[in-house]
Design a protein around this motif. Structure first.
Motif, short mmCIF file in Angstrom:
data_model
loop_
_atom_site.label_atom_id
_atom_site.label_comp_id
_atom_site.label_asym_id
_atom_site.label_seq_id
_atom_site.Cartn_x
_atom_site.Cartn_y
_atom_site.Cartn_z
N UNK A 1 0.83 -1.19 0.00
CA UNK A 1 0.00 0.00 0.00
C UNK A 1 0.87 1.25 0.00
N UNK A 2 1.87 1.30 0.88
CA UNK A 2 2.75 2.47 0.97
C UNK A 2 3.54 2.64 -0.31
N UNK B 1 4.56 5.46 -5.42
CA UNK B 1 4.71 5.38 -6.88
C UNK B 1 3.61 6.14 -7.60
N UNK B 2 2.41 6.14 -7.04
CA UNK B 2 1.31 6.90 -7.64
C UNK B 2 1.59 8.40 -7.60
N UNK B 3 2.11 8.90 -6.48
CA UNK B 3 2.44 10.33 -6.37
C UNK B 3 3.55 10.70 -7.33
N UNK B 4 4.55 9.83 -7.46
CA UNK B 4 5.64 10.09 -8.39
C UNK B 4 5.12 10.08 -9.83
N UNK C 1 2.33 15.73 -14.57
CA UNK C 1 2.19 17.18 -14.47
C UNK C 1 3.37 17.94 -15.09
N UNK C 2 4.55 17.32 -15.07
CA UNK C 2 5.74 18.00 -15.57
C UNK C 2 6.14 17.58 -16.97
N UNK D 1 9.50 15.22 -22.28
CA UNK D 1 9.97 16.54 -22.68
C UNK D 1 11.17 16.93 -21.82
N UNK D 2 12.09 16.01 -21.60
CA UNK D 2 13.27 16.28 -20.79
C UNK D 2 13.10 15.82 -19.36
N UNK D 3 14.22 15.75 -18.66
CA UNK D 3 14.19 15.34 -17.25
C UNK D 3 13.60 16.45 -16.40
N UNK D 4 12.60 16.09 -15.61
CA UNK D 4 11.95 17.05 -14.72
C UNK D 4 11.92 16.53 -13.27
N UNK D 5 11.91 15.22 -13.11
CA UNK D 5 11.80 14.60 -11.79
C UNK D 5 13.14 13.94 -11.45
#
Length: 126
Positions: A40-41, A46-49, A55-56, A61-65
């Motif tokens: 679950x954790x 992974x869902x938030x990531x 969103x980015x 379109x390039x490294x954002x995270x």
């Protein structure tokens, strides 16, 4: 919502640790035991990531995270065991040392702009 273009965003994500664990071969919930909480954790993380990547525009379109979370064996560290703090510090220092050349120009070149809240919280006048 804030009027920021995805190409202007960069996210530095620092995790606690990623545990490597094996799921049992027994089918069903009974075979999982307490691994359900770990699943679950991990799923929430992974869902938030994944949402941040959407969103980015990362990686389309390039490294954002930029995510850093050392991988360790399951059960090696625990929240209530302080005897391995030195090892945790070593993992963090090693990850930081390895990441610094890549992250420096992106996050640490210039001082951060002062924080200005987008919305003001109104306090009760009473």
């Amino acid at each position: 919502m804030l009027g920021w273009h995805p190409s202007d965003l960069r996210v530095l994500s620092l995790g606690c640790l990623d545990e490597v664990y094996m799921l049992p071969e027994e089918p069903g919930i009974a075979g999982l035991n307490l691994k359900v909480l770990d699943l679950y954790a991990d799923g929430q993380s992974n869902g938030a990531l994944g949402m941040a990547k959407l969103l980015t525009g990362h990686p389309y379109d390039g490294d954002r995270i930029f995510r850093y979370s050392p991988t360790v064996p399951s059960g090696f560290f625990s929240l209530d065991d302080t005897s391995k703090i030195g090892q945790l510090k070593g993992l963090g220092m090693s990850a930081a040392r390895n990441a610094k050349p890549h992250l420096g120009p992106i996050f640490f070149q210039d001082p951060a702009a002062p924080f200005e809240p987008e919305y003001q919280i109104m306090e009760d006048a009473a």
